[in-house]
Write a protein that holds these residues in place. Sequence first.
Motif, PDB file in Angstrom:
ATOM      1  N   ILE A  77     -27.439   7.586   0.759  1.00 19.46           N
ATOM      2  CA  ILE A  77     -26.268   7.154   1.243  1.00 19.46           C
ATOM      3  C   ILE A  77     -25.122   7.954   1.616  1.00 19.46           C
ATOM      4  CG2 ILE A  77     -25.614   6.246  -0.880  1.00 19.46           C
ATOM      5  CD1 ILE A  77     -25.036   4.237   2.233  1.00 19.46           C
ATOM      6  N   GLU A  78     -24.069   7.851   2.345  1.00 23.46           N
ATOM      7  CA  GLU A  78     -23.312   9.134   2.663  1.00 23.46           C
ATOM      8  C   GLU A  78     -22.254   8.857   1.574  1.00 23.46           C
ATOM      9  OE1 GLU A  78     -22.071   5.532   5.158  1.00 23.46           O
ATOM     10  OE2 GLU A  78     -23.943   6.693   5.014  1.00 23.46           O
ATOM     11  N   VAL A  79     -21.789  10.063   1.141  1.00 24.86           N
ATOM     12  CA  VAL A  79     -20.713  10.080  -0.018  1.00 24.86           C
ATOM     13  C   VAL A  79     -19.624  10.832   0.519  1.00 24.86           C
ATOM     14  CG1 VAL A  79     -22.547  10.149  -1.830  1.00 24.86           C
ATOM     15  CG2 VAL A  79     -21.829  12.370  -0.969  1.00 24.86           C
ATOM     16  N   GLY A  80     -19.566  11.153   1.611  1.00 26.08           N
ATOM     17  CA  GLY A  80     -18.255  11.700   2.321  1.00 26.08           C
ATOM     18  C   GLY A  80     -18.427  12.232   3.644  1.00 26.08           C
ATOM     19  N   MET A  81     -17.430  12.673   4.167  1.00 25.28           N
ATOM     20  CA  MET A  81     -17.461  13.503   5.462  1.00 25.28           C
ATOM     21  C   MET A  81     -16.650  14.884   5.664  1.00 25.28           C
ATOM     22  SD  MET A  81     -15.732  11.772   9.060  1.00 25.28           S
ATOM     23  CE  MET A  81     -14.159  12.522   9.165  1.00 25.28           C
ATOM     24  N   SER A  82     -17.289  15.911   6.352  1.00 22.94           N
ATOM     25  CA  SER A  82     -16.964  17.149   6.049  1.00 22.94           C
ATOM     26  C   SER A  82     -15.705  17.232   7.207  1.00 22.94           C
ATOM     27  CB  SER A  82     -18.093  18.132   6.641  1.00 22.94           C
ATOM     28  OG  SER A  82     -18.295  17.829   8.028  1.00 22.94           O
ATOM     29  N   LEU A  83     -14.989  18.097   6.643  1.00 28.77           N
ATOM     30  CA  LEU A  83     -13.458  18.293   7.165  1.00 28.77           C
ATOM     31  C   LEU A  83     -13.552  19.578   7.854  1.00 28.77           C
ATOM     32  CD1 LEU A  83     -11.090  16.430   4.698  1.00 28.77           C
ATOM     33  CD2 LEU A  83     -12.072  15.764   6.772  1.00 28.77           C
ATOM     34  N   GLU A  84     -14.534  20.488   7.840  1.00 32.53           N
ATOM     35  CA  GLU A  84     -14.557  21.725   8.397  1.00 32.53           C
ATOM     36  C   GLU A  84     -16.089  22.099   8.234  1.00 32.53           C
ATOM     37  OE1 GLU A  84     -13.223  24.802   5.927  1.00 32.53           O
ATOM     38  OE2 GLU A  84     -13.844  23.809   3.856  1.00 32.53           O
ATOM     39  N   ALA A  85     -16.564  23.265   9.121  1.00 36.57           N
ATOM     40  CA  ALA A  85     -17.853  23.598   9.179  1.00 36.57           C
ATOM     41  C   ALA A  85     -18.086  24.763   8.247  1.00 36.57           C
ATOM     42  CB  ALA A  85     -17.853  24.252  10.767  1.00 36.57           C
ATOM     43  N   LYS A  86     -19.117  24.681   7.610  1.00 40.24           N
ATOM     44  CA  LYS A  86     -19.230  25.819   6.529  1.00 40.24           C
ATOM     45  C   LYS A  86     -20.803  26.241   6.532  1.00 40.24           C
ATOM     46  CE  LYS A  86     -16.483  27.130   4.000  1.00 40.24           C
ATOM     47  NZ  LYS A  86     -15.636  28.107   3.863  1.00 40.24           N
ATOM     48  N   ALA A  87     -21.105  27.571   6.436  1.00 41.44           N
ATOM     49  CA  ALA A  87     -22.483  28.161   6.550  1.00 41.44           C
ATOM     50  C   ALA A  87     -23.030  27.824   5.151  1.00 41.44           C
ATOM     51  CB  ALA A  87     -22.330  29.329   6.683  1.00 41.44           C
ATOM     52  N   GLY A  88     -24.212  27.393   4.893  1.00 36.13           N
ATOM     53  CA  GLY A  88     -24.839  27.018   3.617  1.00 36.13           C
ATOM     54  C   GLY A  88     -25.049  28.486   2.953  1.00 36.13           C
ATOM     55  N   ASP A  89     -25.450  28.316   1.772  1.00 33.21           N
ATOM     56  CA  ASP A  89     -26.004  29.695   0.942  1.00 33.21           C
ATOM     57  C   ASP A  89     -25.472  29.851  -0.784  1.00 33.21           C
ATOM     58  OD1 ASP A  89     -27.155  31.886   0.789  1.00 33.21           O
ATOM     59  OD2 ASP A  89     -25.770  33.324   1.429  1.00 33.21           O
ATOM     60  N   PRO A  90     -25.220  28.781  -1.329  1.00 30.95           N
ATOM     61  CA  PRO A  90     -24.215  27.702  -1.113  1.00 30.95           C
ATOM     62  C   PRO A  90     -22.874  27.948  -0.888  1.00 30.95           C
ATOM     63  CG  PRO A  90     -24.814  27.779  -3.257  1.00 30.95           C
ATOM     64  CD  PRO A  90     -25.548  28.900  -2.577  1.00 30.95           C
ATOM     65  N   ALA A  91     -22.116  26.932  -0.234  1.00 28.38           N
ATOM     66  CA  ALA A  91     -20.763  27.136  -0.008  1.00 28.38           C
ATOM     67  C   ALA A  91     -20.064  26.049  -0.291  1.00 28.38           C
ATOM     68  CB  ALA A  91     -20.587  27.793   1.349  1.00 28.38           C
ATOM     69  N   THR A  92     -18.650  25.775  -0.926  1.00 28.72           N
ATOM     70  CA  THR A  92     -17.813  24.789  -0.873  1.00 28.72           C
ATOM     71  C   THR A  92     -17.347  24.426   0.456  1.00 28.72           C
ATOM     72  OG1 THR A  92     -16.023  25.826  -1.984  1.00 28.72           O
ATOM     73  CG2 THR A  92     -17.697  24.625  -3.580  1.00 28.72           C
ATOM     74  N   PHE A  93     -16.794  23.141   0.759  1.00 27.17           N
ATOM     75  CA  PHE A  93     -16.383  22.998   2.090  1.00 27.17           C
ATOM     76  C   PHE A  93     -15.092  21.581   1.712  1.00 27.17           C
ATOM     77  CE2 PHE A  93     -20.112  20.609   2.146  1.00 27.17           C
ATOM     78  CZ  PHE A  93     -19.845  19.140   2.508  1.00 27.17           C
ATOM     79  N   ALA A  94     -14.285  21.578   2.316  1.00 26.83           N
ATOM     80  CA  ALA A  94     -13.160  20.450   2.426  1.00 26.83           C
ATOM     81  C   ALA A  94     -13.963  19.416   2.880  1.00 26.83           C
ATOM     82  CB  ALA A  94     -11.955  20.719   3.137  1.00 26.83           C
ATOM     83  N   ALA A  95     -13.718  18.227   2.295  1.00 28.38           N
ATOM     84  CA  ALA A  95     -14.421  16.877   2.723  1.00 28.38           C
ATOM     85  C   ALA A  95     -13.340  15.886   2.280  1.00 28.38           C
ATOM     86  CB  ALA A  95     -15.627  16.597   1.843  1.00 28.38           C
ATOM     87  N   TYR A  96     -13.482  14.256   2.754  1.00 29.65           N
ATOM     88  CA  TYR A  96     -13.189  13.364   2.413  1.00 29.65           C
ATOM     89  C   TYR A  96     -14.355  12.628   1.702  1.00 29.65           C
ATOM     90  CZ  TYR A  96     -10.776   8.981   1.613  1.00 29.65           C
ATOM     91  OH  TYR A  96     -10.642   7.871   0.860  1.00 29.65           O
ATOM     92  N   ILE A  97     -14.139  12.290   0.383  1.00 28.35           N
ATOM     93  CA  ILE A  97     -15.114  12.020  -0.517  1.00 28.35           C
ATOM     94  C   ILE A  97     -14.898  10.426  -0.889  1.00 28.35           C
ATOM     95  CG2 ILE A  97     -16.056  12.088  -3.076  1.00 28.35           C
ATOM     96  CD1 ILE A  97     -15.102  15.133  -2.591  1.00 28.35           C
ATOM     97  N   ASN A  98     -16.037   9.590  -0.895  1.00 33.93           N
ATOM     98  CA  ASN A  98     -15.848   8.216  -1.198  1.00 33.93           C
ATOM     99  C   ASN A  98     -16.987   7.550  -1.772  1.00 33.93           C
ATOM    100  OD1 ASN A  98     -14.973   5.687  -1.467  1.00 33.93           O
ATOM    101  ND2 ASN A  98     -15.519   5.011   0.562  1.00 33.93           N
ATOM    102  N   CYS A  99     -17.226   8.066  -3.199  1.00 35.36           N
ATOM    103  CA  CYS A  99     -18.246   7.561  -3.772  1.00 35.36           C
ATOM    104  C   CYS A  99     -18.144   6.317  -4.614  1.00 35.36           C
ATOM    105  CB  CYS A  99     -18.377   8.623  -5.118  1.00 35.36           C
ATOM    106  SG  CYS A  99     -18.760  10.173  -4.644  1.00 35.36           S
TER     107      CYS A  99
END
Length: 166
Positions: A141-163
């Motif tokens: 189930i989705e837990v959020g929506m990304s607000l920006e593109a980010k290359a994995g590797d790992p990396a943090t990215f801005a998101a709207y979260i709804n758990c």
Amino acid sequence: MGFTAAGLSTSTVTTTAQAPLGFQLTVPDGDNGFQVWTYVNNDSAADFAAGDICQRDPSQHTDRLMYGVEQVPSGTATFAMSIVGIAQHAIAAGSYGFILSKGKGLARTGTQDMTADTLFSSGGSTDGSCLIYADGTIGAIEVGMSLEAKAGDPATFAAYINCLGA
């Protein structure tokens, strides 16, 4: 940044409980609406880092530890009601602190790249990481929506979260 009447902030981390587990702190976040933070116990053996998706620890389902949480294991599609929030700062194993359950914050990729404006779920390639949500994935189930593109590797990215498990 919000504070409780007892002086706890969303970034407070301690080795003893300073509030009831499951306590929620709502903080205004300007034009981003509100953030809802949930007070939890990291009852796992691993430290949490910013962006880690946290679920109820299935081995600790007792009245006292409904908010004892752990990182979602890699490759695991977790049901919505199990995911309590996403860590926004380090919380050492065995410690207590707030994780973000709703609002604008950070999430973390595993090895998969994240694209902007994309729903994401738990189950990334590393513990606590996310992956792009795929319709029809059983249990995910989705837990959020990304607000920006980010290359994995790992990396943090801005998101709207709804758990939903908070």
